[in-house]
Motif scaffolding. Structure first.
Motif, mmCIF file in Angstrom:
data_model
loop_
_atom_site.group_PDB
_atom_site.id
_atom_site.type_symbol
_atom_site.label_atom_id
_atom_site.label_comp_id
_atom_site.label_asym_id
_atom_site.label_seq_id
_atom_site.Cartn_x
_atom_site.Cartn_y
_atom_site.Cartn_z
ATOM 1 N N HIS A 170 -40.216 -8.072 -1.853
ATOM 2 C CA HIS A 170 -39.716 -7.392 -0.654
ATOM 3 C C HIS A 170 -39.897 -5.880 -0.808
ATOM 4 N N VAL A 171 -40.688 -5.286 0.097
ATOM 5 C CA VAL A 171 -40.833 -3.824 0.116
ATOM 6 C C VAL A 171 -40.055 -3.321 1.324
ATOM 7 N N SER A 172 -38.924 -2.684 1.074
ATOM 8 C CA SER A 172 -38.047 -2.292 2.178
ATOM 9 C C SER A 172 -38.649 -1.144 2.984
ATOM 10 N N THR A 173 -38.288 -1.072 4.285
ATOM 11 C CA THR A 173 -38.716 0.069 5.106
ATOM 12 C C THR A 173 -37.768 1.252 4.890
ATOM 13 N N GLY A 174 -36.669 1.031 4.153
ATOM 14 C CA GLY A 174 -35.652 2.085 4.026
ATOM 15 C C GLY A 174 -35.548 2.642 2.630
ATOM 16 N N GLY A 175 -34.900 3.811 2.552
ATOM 17 C CA GLY A 175 -34.619 4.423 1.242
ATOM 18 C C GLY A 175 -33.118 4.425 1.054
ATOM 19 N N GLY A 176 -32.449 5.370 1.699
ATOM 20 C CA GLY A 176 -30.988 5.462 1.586
ATOM 21 C C GLY A 176 -30.304 4.183 2.032
ATOM 22 N N ALA A 177 -30.825 3.589 3.104
ATOM 23 C CA ALA A 177 -30.199 2.352 3.612
ATOM 24 C C ALA A 177 -30.382 1.216 2.600
ATOM 25 N N ALA A 178 -31.575 1.137 2.001
ATOM 26 C CA ALA A 178 -31.829 0.078 1.000
ATOM 27 C C ALA A 178 -30.920 0.287 -0.205
ATOM 28 N N LEU A 179 -30.787 1.542 -0.633
ATOM 29 C CA LEU A 179 -29.926 1.826 -1.795
ATOM 30 C C LEU A 179 -28.487 1.437 -1.504
ATOM 31 N N ALA A 180 -28.044 1.728 -0.272
ATOM 32 C CA ALA A 180 -26.666 1.363 0.095
ATOM 33 C C ALA A 180 -26.475 -0.149 -0.028
ATOM 34 N N MET A 181 -27.473 -0.901 0.445
ATOM 35 C CA MET A 181 -27.376 -2.378 0.338
ATOM 36 C C MET A 181 -27.419 -2.823 -1.122
ATOM 37 N N LEU A 182 -28.291 -2.156 -1.915
ATOM 38 C CA LEU A 182 -28.481 -2.591 -3.308
ATOM 39 C C LEU A 182 -27.264 -2.277 -4.161
ATOM 40 N N THR A 183 -26.350 -1.447 -3.599
ATOM 41 C CA THR A 183 -25.120 -1.168 -4.356
ATOM 42 C C THR A 183 -23.933 -1.866 -3.677
ATOM 43 N N GLY A 184 -24.276 -2.794 -2.740
ATOM 44 C CA GLY A 184 -23.235 -3.610 -2.125
ATOM 45 C C GLY A 184 -22.432 -2.911 -1.046
ATOM 46 N N GLU A 185 -22.897 -1.724 -0.593
ATOM 47 C CA GLU A 185 -22.180 -1.012 0.476
ATOM 48 C C GLU A 185 -22.481 -1.654 1.838
ATOM 49 N N SER A 186 -21.519 -1.492 2.812
ATOM 50 C CA SER A 186 -21.815 -2.011 4.157
ATOM 51 C C SER A 186 -22.525 -0.908 4.944
ATOM 52 N N LEU A 187 -23.271 -1.315 5.981
ATOM 53 C CA LEU A 187 -24.038 -0.352 6.787
ATOM 54 C C LEU A 187 -23.418 -0.250 8.181
ATOM 55 N N PRO A 188 -23.163 0.965 8.690
ATOM 56 C CA PRO A 188 -22.545 1.122 10.017
ATOM 57 C C PRO A 188 -23.282 0.339 11.115
ATOM 58 N N ALA A 189 -24.611 0.323 11.057
ATOM 59 C CA ALA A 189 -25.385 -0.371 12.099
ATOM 60 C C ALA A 189 -25.058 -1.865 12.083
ATOM 61 N N VAL A 190 -24.909 -2.415 10.894
ATOM 62 C CA VAL A 190 -24.660 -3.861 10.765
ATOM 63 C C VAL A 190 -23.236 -4.178 11.230
ATOM 64 N N GLU A 191 -22.293 -3.339 10.845
ATOM 65 C CA GLU A 191 -20.894 -3.553 11.283
ATOM 66 C C GLU A 191 -20.812 -3.475 12.805
ATOM 67 N N ALA A 192 -21.566 -2.554 13.406
ATOM 68 C CA ALA A 192 -21.533 -2.402 14.884
ATOM 69 C C ALA A 192 -22.108 -3.647 15.551
ATOM 70 N N MET A 244 -34.787 -5.805 10.888
ATOM 71 C CA MET A 244 -33.374 -5.778 10.456
ATOM 72 C C MET A 244 -33.001 -7.127 9.840
ATOM 73 N N GLU A 245 -33.398 -8.202 10.493
ATOM 74 C CA GLU A 245 -33.070 -9.558 10.026
ATOM 75 C C GLU A 245 -33.635 -9.794 8.618
ATOM 76 N N ARG A 246 -34.935 -9.397 8.455
ATOM 77 C CA ARG A 246 -35.616 -9.633 7.162
ATOM 78 C C ARG A 246 -34.991 -8.781 6.054
ATOM 79 N N GLU A 247 -34.671 -7.531 6.363
ATOM 80 C CA GLU A 247 -34.096 -6.624 5.357
ATOM 81 C C GLU A 247 -32.719 -7.128 4.934
ATOM 82 N N LEU A 248 -31.908 -7.565 5.905
ATOM 83 C CA LEU A 248 -30.554 -8.040 5.558
ATOM 84 C C LEU A 248 -30.630 -9.311 4.717
ATOM 85 N N ASP A 249 -31.598 -10.185 5.053
ATOM 86 C CA ASP A 249 -31.772 -11.407 4.241
ATOM 87 C C ASP A 249 -32.111 -11.048 2.793
ATOM 88 N N ALA A 250 -33.071 -10.095 2.651
ATOM 89 C CA ALA A 250 -33.582 -9.773 1.297
ATOM 90 C C ALA A 250 -32.576 -8.956 0.499
#
Ligand SMILES: Nc1ncnc2c1ncn2[C@@H]1O[C@H](COP(=O)(O)OP(=O)(O)O)[C@@H](O)[C@H]1O
Ligand SMILES: O=C(OP(=O)(O)O)[C@H](O)COP(=O)(O)O
Length: 394
Positions: free
Chosen positions: A370-392, A176-182
Motif C-alpha cells: 500500500h502506497v498512501s496518498t497522504g503524509g501527515g494523515a497516513a502518519l496519524a493513522m499509523l499511530t492509531g490517531e482518529s482523523l477529523p474527516a473520518v469522524e465527520a 478514502m475507502e482504500r486508505e482506511l482499509d489499509a
C-alpha cells in the motif's frame, strides 16, 4: 459505520466531491506531478459514469506559499485523465459557482476554485461550526450529497473537510475507502512490525516513534535521514557543525523526547552506523565511529543498509515514512534505494508520505502493498490517531 459510493444513488444527483490534488507546482505555475490527480480518477469517473453531476472541491498549497495557485491547471489535467467532460470555474461558493453547478449536465464534472482562497478554510472547526461557514452555507443548498475522497487532507478539521456531512449525506470515496482499509487496522497487521522513519520532518517523526514505541505497535524502529542524524546527535555522537545545525533546525523542541526514547527503547531503536557525505564532488561513506566530519551527512551508508536489511528480512509488516537520504541527488539515493528494497522482504509493506512516494517513483521501486496518498494523515493513522474527516463522515 461509514457509507461508501456503493450506498449512493448517483443518477441525476449533484454530488460535491472533496479530493486532495495538492501537488508540486513548477516554476511556470503548472502541475509538476499529477499522481494525486490520477489517484482520484476512479472516484470521479465512477460518479460521472453513474450519471451524477460531479462538483470537485480541492485545495492547493497554503496562503503565502509559492505553490498557492488556482486549480485551472488541475482541471485541465483532470480533463485529460477523465472520459467525462471537465469544466473549471474561478469561484467556490458564490452565486456564480451555484449557477454553474445548477447548469451542469448529468455525467459531467465541474472543478471549483481552490478552497483555500477563502479565509475560513485554513482554520479548524468542530463539524457543527464548520457547517455554519460561508463556504458550506453557500454551496450545500445546490448539492444533493457529499463525498470525501481527500484522505491526504483528512487530518485537517477544515470547512470543506468536516462541514458538509452536517448538512448533506456523507460518503467515503474510493481512495478514502482504500486508505482506511489499509491503514485503519495497523494493530492487526503481521508482526514483528518494523517502522522505517527517515526524511526531514524530524519533529513529526519523533512523535511517531514515541507513539509506536510507547503503545507497543513497533517491535523495531529503524532511523535514517535527518531523523537518524537526530538520534545519533542525542546519543552523544558529534556529527560535525553542519549536520548538527540541520538537526537543531529540524528537530524543534523534540530532542529531549528523542533522548527519552533512546534510553527507554535502546534495544528497539536502531541508529545508522555509517553515513554518506560529499567530498570532492563524490559520495564518500564515513563510519559513525569516525565522526565528526565537516561535510553534512546526506545519506545512510551501506553498512547501515545491511544492518537494517537483517532486521527487515524477518519483518511481518514494514512501515516506511521518509526517505533515507537526499534521494533527489543521485549520489545520495543509495540509502533509500537499498533500505526500501530490503523492506519489501516483509510480509506486508505500507508507505506513507508525499516525498516518500515520490522517491519510490523516482527510483522505480516496486513491491509495496500500500502506497498512501497522504503524509501527515497516513502518519496519524499509523499511530492509531482518529482523523477529523473520518469522524465527520461517521
Ligand atoms: N540526511 C538528509 N539531510 C537532508 N535532507 C534529507 C536527508 N535525508 C532525507 N532528506 C530530505 O527529506 C525530504 C523528505 O522528507 P519528508 O518531507 O519527511 O518526507 P515525506 O514528505 O514523505 O513525509 C526529502 O526532500 C529529502 O531530500
Ligand atoms: O500534502 C498534504 O499533506 P502531506 O504533505 O502531509 O502529505 C495535504 O494536501 C495537506 O496539506 P496541508 O499540510 O497544507 O494541510
Amino acid at each position: 459505520m461509514i457509507r461508501t459510493l456503493d450506498d449512493l444513488d448517483a443518477q441525476g444527483a449533484a454530488v460535491g466531491v472533496r479530493v486532495d490534488i495538492n501537488s508540486p507546482i513548477g516554476a511556470d505555475g503548472t502541475l509538476d506531478d499529477d499522481s494525486r490527480l490520477r489517484a482520484h480518477r476512479e472516484t470521479l469517473a465512477e460518479l460521472a459514469d453513474r450519471g451524477a453531476r460531479v462538483v470537485v472541491l480541492a485545495h492547493q498549497g497554503r496562503p503565502g506559499g509559492d505553490d498557492f495557485t488556482t486549480l485551472e491547471s488541475h482541471a485541465a489535467r483532470l480533463g485529460d485523465l477523465l472520459p467525462a467532460s471537465v469544466e473549471y470555474v474561478d469561484a467556490t461558493f458564490s452565486a456564480a459557482a451555484r449557477e454553474r453547478v445548477e447548469g451542469l449536465d448529468d455525467g459531467t464534472v465541474l472543478v471549483l476554485e481552490n478552497t483555500r482562497f477563502y479565509s475560513e478554510e485554513v482554520l479548524q472547526f468542530p463539524p457543527e461550526d464548520a457547517a455554519e461557514t460561508h463556504l458550506v452555507r453557500g454551496l450545500a443548498p445546490v448539492l444533493d450529497a457529499y463525498v470525501n475522497d481527500a484522505f491526504a487532507a483528512a487530518h485537517r478539521a477544515q470547512p470543506s473537510i468536516v462541514g458538509f456531512p452536517v448538512r448533506l449525506s456523507g460518503y467515503a470515496g474510493r481512495v478514502m475507502e482504500r486508505e482506511l482499509d489499509a491503514l485503519g487496522n495497523i494493530g492487526e497487521t503481521p508482526t514483528p512490525r518494523v517502522y522505517c522513519l527517515g526524511g526531514a520532518k524530524v519533529d513529526d517523526s519523533i512523535e511517531v516513534a514515541a507513539s509506536v514505541l510507547d503503545s507497543g505497535l513497533a517491535d523495531a524502529v529503524l532511523t535514517s535521514g535527518v531523523v537518524g542524524n537526530s538520534f545519533l546527535h542525542v546519543s552523544g555522537v558529534d556529527l560535525g557543525a553542519e549536520s548538527t545545525r540541520v538537526v537543531n533546525d529540524r528537530a524543534g523542541d523534540r530532542l529531549a523526547q528523542a533522548e527519552r526514547l533512546l534510553s527507554e527503547y535502546g534495544d528497539r531503536l536502531h541508529l545508522p552506523v555509517d553515513v554518506a557525505v560529499e567530498r570532492d564532488g563524490e559520495r564518500v561513506e564515513v563510519a559513525v565511529a569516525d565522526l565528526p566530519v565537516e561535510e553534512p551527512a546526506m545519506d545512510i551508508g551501506s553498512a547501515t543498509v545491511d544492518a537494517y536489511a537483517d532486521v527487515l528480512e524477518d519483518a511481518g509488516t514494514a512501515i516506511l515514512n521518509g526517505p533515507a537520504g537526499v534521494f533527489e541527488d543521485d549520489r545520495f539515493a543509495a540509502g533509500t534505494d537499498g533500505l526500501f528494497a530490503a523492506a519489501t522482504a516483509a510480509e506486508y509493506t505500507i508507505v506513507g508520505g508525499g516525498d516518500t512516494a515520490a522517491a519510490i517513483r523516482h527510483l522505480d521501486l516496486e513491491g509495496f502493498d500500500h502506497v498512501s496518498t497522504g503524509g501527515g494523515a497516513a502518519l496519524a493513522m499509523l499511530t492509531g490517531e482518529s482523523l477529523p474527516a473520518v469522524e465527520a463522515l461517521r
